[in-house]
Motif scaffolding. Structure first.
Motif, PDB file in Angstrom:
ATOM      1  N   LEU A  36       0.836  -1.204   0.000  1.00 30.54           N
ATOM      2  CA  LEU A  36       0.000   0.000   0.000  1.00 30.54           C
ATOM      3  C   LEU A  36       0.873   1.257   0.000  1.00 30.54           C
ATOM      4  N   MET A  37       1.985   1.195   0.717  1.00 26.69           N
ATOM      5  CA  MET A  37       2.922   2.329   0.729  1.00 26.69           C
ATOM      6  C   MET A  37       3.495   2.579  -0.664  1.00 26.69           C
ATOM      7  N   ALA A  38       3.901   1.498  -1.323  1.00 28.84           N
ATOM      8  CA  ALA A  38       4.452   1.622  -2.670  1.00 28.84           C
ATOM      9  C   ALA A  38       3.416   2.198  -3.632  1.00 28.84           C
ATOM     10  N   ALA A  39       2.168   1.775  -3.470  1.00 28.63           N
ATOM     11  CA  ALA A  39       1.099   2.308  -4.309  1.00 28.63           C
ATOM     12  C   ALA A  39       0.887   3.793  -4.051  1.00 28.63           C
ATOM     13  N   ALA A  40       1.054   4.209  -2.780  1.00 25.62           N
ATOM     14  CA  ALA A  40       0.915   5.637  -2.441  1.00 25.62           C
ATOM     15  C   ALA A  40       2.009   6.458  -3.104  1.00 25.62           C
ATOM     16  N   ALA A  41       3.232   5.918  -3.133  1.00 22.22           N
ATOM     17  CA  ALA A  41       4.332   6.624  -3.802  1.00 22.22           C
ATOM     18  C   ALA A  41       4.059   6.742  -5.296  1.00 22.22           C
ATOM     19  N   ALA A  42       3.554   5.674  -5.886  1.00 22.75           N
ATOM     20  CA  ALA A  42       3.220   5.711  -7.318  1.00 22.75           C
ATOM     21  C   ALA A  42       2.139   6.749  -7.598  1.00 22.75           C
ATOM     22  N   ALA A  43       1.120   6.777  -6.745  1.00 21.31           N
ATOM     23  CA  ALA A  43       0.032   7.747  -6.928  1.00 21.31           C
ATOM     24  C   ALA A  43       0.544   9.179  -6.810  1.00 21.31           C
ATOM     25  N   ASP A  44       1.480   9.405  -5.901  1.00 22.86           N
ATOM     26  CA  ASP A  44       2.057  10.734  -5.737  1.00 22.86           C
ATOM     27  C   ASP A  44       2.783  11.168  -7.014  1.00 22.86           C
ATOM     28  N   LEU A  45       3.557  10.266  -7.586  1.00 25.39           N
ATOM     29  CA  LEU A  45       4.283  10.598  -8.812  1.00 25.39           C
ATOM     30  C   LEU A  45       3.315  10.883  -9.955  1.00 25.39           C
ATOM     31  N   VAL A  46       2.247  10.107 -10.059  1.00 27.20           N
ATOM     32  CA  VAL A  46       1.251  10.335 -11.109  1.00 27.20           C
ATOM     33  C   VAL A  46       0.575  11.688 -10.924  1.00 27.20           C
ATOM     34  N   ALA A  47       0.259  12.017  -9.659  1.00 21.78           N
ATOM     35  CA  ALA A  47      -0.440  13.271  -9.370  1.00 21.78           C
ATOM     36  C   ALA A  47       0.393  14.503  -9.712  1.00 21.78           C
ATOM     37  N   ARG A  48       1.655  14.359  -9.820  1.00 24.80           N
ATOM     38  CA  ARG A  48       2.512  15.503 -10.165  1.00 24.80           C
ATOM     39  C   ARG A  48       2.363  15.902 -11.628  1.00 24.80           C
ATOM     40  N   GLU A  49       1.826  14.990 -12.426  1.00 23.07           N
ATOM     41  CA  GLU A  49       1.583  15.238 -13.853  1.00 23.07           C
ATOM     42  C   GLU A  49       2.846  15.685 -14.574  1.00 23.07           C
ATOM     43  N   ARG A  50       3.948  15.054 -14.240  1.00 22.64           N
ATOM     44  CA  ARG A  50       5.214  15.309 -14.907  1.00 22.64           C
ATOM     45  C   ARG A  50       5.553  14.108 -15.792  1.00 22.64           C
ATOM     46  N   PRO A  51       6.095  14.351 -16.978  1.00 18.58           N
ATOM     47  CA  PRO A  51       6.489  13.220 -17.829  1.00 18.58           C
ATOM     48  C   PRO A  51       7.688  12.486 -17.213  1.00 18.58           C
ATOM     49  N   VAL A  52       7.589  11.173 -17.128  1.00 23.00           N
ATOM     50  CA  VAL A  52       8.683  10.359 -16.592  1.00 23.00           C
ATOM     51  C   VAL A  52       9.145   9.427 -17.710  1.00 23.00           C
ATOM     52  N   SER A  53      10.431   9.433 -17.999  1.00 16.60           N
ATOM     53  CA  SER A  53      10.936   8.680 -19.143  1.00 16.60           C
ATOM     54  C   SER A  53      11.585   7.359 -18.784  1.00 16.60           C
ATOM     55  N   SER A  54      12.031   7.210 -17.531  1.00 17.32           N
ATOM     56  CA  SER A  54      12.686   5.951 -17.186  1.00 17.32           C
ATOM     57  C   SER A  54      12.553   5.653 -15.702  1.00 17.32           C
ATOM     58  N   LEU A  55      12.595   4.344 -15.396  1.00 10.48           N
ATOM     59  CA  LEU A  55      12.408   3.856 -14.030  1.00 10.48           C
ATOM     60  C   LEU A  55      13.482   2.822 -13.716  1.00 10.48           C
ATOM     61  N   TYR A  56      14.245   3.081 -12.669  1.00 14.27           N
ATOM     62  CA  TYR A  56      15.305   2.176 -12.232  1.00 14.27           C
ATOM     63  C   TYR A  56      14.984   1.662 -10.826  1.00 14.27           C
ATOM     64  N   ALA A  57      15.477   0.468 -10.504  1.00 15.26           N
ATOM     65  CA  ALA A  57      15.280  -0.071  -9.164  1.00 15.26           C
ATOM     66  C   ALA A  57      16.480  -0.911  -8.760  1.00 15.26           C
ATOM     67  N   SER A  58      16.790  -0.868  -7.481  1.00 12.90           N
ATOM     68  CA  SER A  58      17.775  -1.766  -6.894  1.00 12.90           C
ATOM     69  C   SER A  58      17.370  -3.208  -7.195  1.00 12.90           C
ATOM     70  N   PRO A  59      18.331  -4.135  -7.284  1.00 12.98           N
ATOM     71  CA  PRO A  59      17.984  -5.526  -7.574  1.00 12.98           C
ATOM     72  C   PRO A  59      17.303  -6.265  -6.430  1.00 12.98           C
ATOM     73  N   LEU A  60      17.286  -5.708  -5.224  1.00 14.16           N
ATOM     74  CA  LEU A  60      16.696  -6.404  -4.088  1.00 14.16           C
ATOM     75  C   LEU A  60      15.174  -6.456  -4.220  1.00 14.16           C
ATOM     76  N   GLN A  61      14.597  -7.526  -3.706  1.00 18.97           N
ATOM     77  CA  GLN A  61      13.174  -7.805  -3.911  1.00 18.97           C
ATOM     78  C   GLN A  61      12.285  -6.658  -3.456  1.00 18.97           C
ATOM     79  N   ARG A  62      12.563  -6.084  -2.294  1.00 15.80           N
ATOM     80  CA  ARG A  62      11.700  -5.022  -1.767  1.00 15.80           C
ATOM     81  C   ARG A  62      11.685  -3.789  -2.669  1.00 15.80           C
ATOM     82  N   ALA A  63      12.812  -3.515  -3.331  1.00 17.73           N
ATOM     83  CA  ALA A  63      12.860  -2.372  -4.239  1.00 17.73           C
ATOM     84  C   ALA A  63      12.142  -2.693  -5.553  1.00 17.73           C
TER      85      ALA A  63
END
Length: 211
Positions: A36-63
């Motif tokens: 639910l926390m991760a979904a909240a972070a995603a919703a925050d990024l969407v609400a900013r209405e900024r174009p995002v071109s790439s997404l990176y993540a640490s290799p660990l499962q939680r990331a």
């Protein structure tokens, strides 16, 4: 072309019933609250209405799991970035409170400025900044999101602010699923924003995975 903003997103709460300092140990994924926390972070990024071109993540499962709702919301593939991983740690795999009671572990605490119990702060900062620089420089346009861990993000915050990298781990400003935003100003990056979209979910959350 280069990116406009860099968003450093911390992962959500991890399922950790035995309060283990999990570090880089595989198999530690998000709890239901963490999702639910991760979904909240995603919703925050969407609400900013900024174009995002790439997404990176640490290799660990939680990331990786924390990056998933961002990937789905923004329609971006997750690119695994090894340089934004959690640091190594002497106490990995232990319950920290129990480990500190054992004299055999005290030698690891001899120099908190390095720190002697894990990967040097300077090394964490340098690898994070190299990853950020590369992500910024290779973006076609818009923003870039990097999903990482508390200490690596704190190293970036402190290093860019000109503060000592050594610090009291209990006083870090990097809550679960928080978002630290950077911009390029001249020849350097600066922090321009800090948000805690999952704050309403934080009461009672466990946050004992690393030091």
């Amino acid at each position: 072309m280069v990116a406009s903003q860099i968003h450093l997103v911390r992962h959500g709460e991890v399922l950790n019933p035995h309060d283990v300092l999990y570090g880089r140990i595989p198999g530690y994924g998000l709890s239901e609250r963490g999702r639910l926390m991760a979904a909240a972070a995603a919703a925050d990024l969407v609400a900013r209405e900024r174009p995002v071109s790439s997404l990176y993540a640490s290799p660990l499962q939680r990331a990786q799991e924390s990056a998933q709702p961002i990937s789905e919301a923004l329609g971006l593939p997750i690119v695994t970035e090894d340089r934004i991983i959690e640091p190594t740690n002497w106490f990995e795999g232990t319950n920290m409170k129990k480990a500190l009671a054992l004299p055999k572990n005290w030698w690891a605490l001899r120099n908190p400025r390095v720190p002697s119990w894990g990967e040097p702060y300077t090394q964490v900062f340098e690898r994070m900044m190299t990853a950020i620089q590369d992500a910024w420089a290779t973006a076609d346009s818009g923003d870039v999101v990097l999903v990482s861990h508390q200490l690596p993000i704190v190293m970036v915050q402190r290093g860019l602010a000109g503060e000592h990298l050594y610090h009291d781990p209990r006083k870090r400003r990097c809550e679960l699923s928080s978002i630290t935003t950077l911009e390029r100003r001249g020849d350097r990056f600066v922090e321009v924003g800090y948000a805690t979209p999952a704050q309403a979910l934080s009461a009672g959350a466990k946050d004992v995975g690393a030091v």
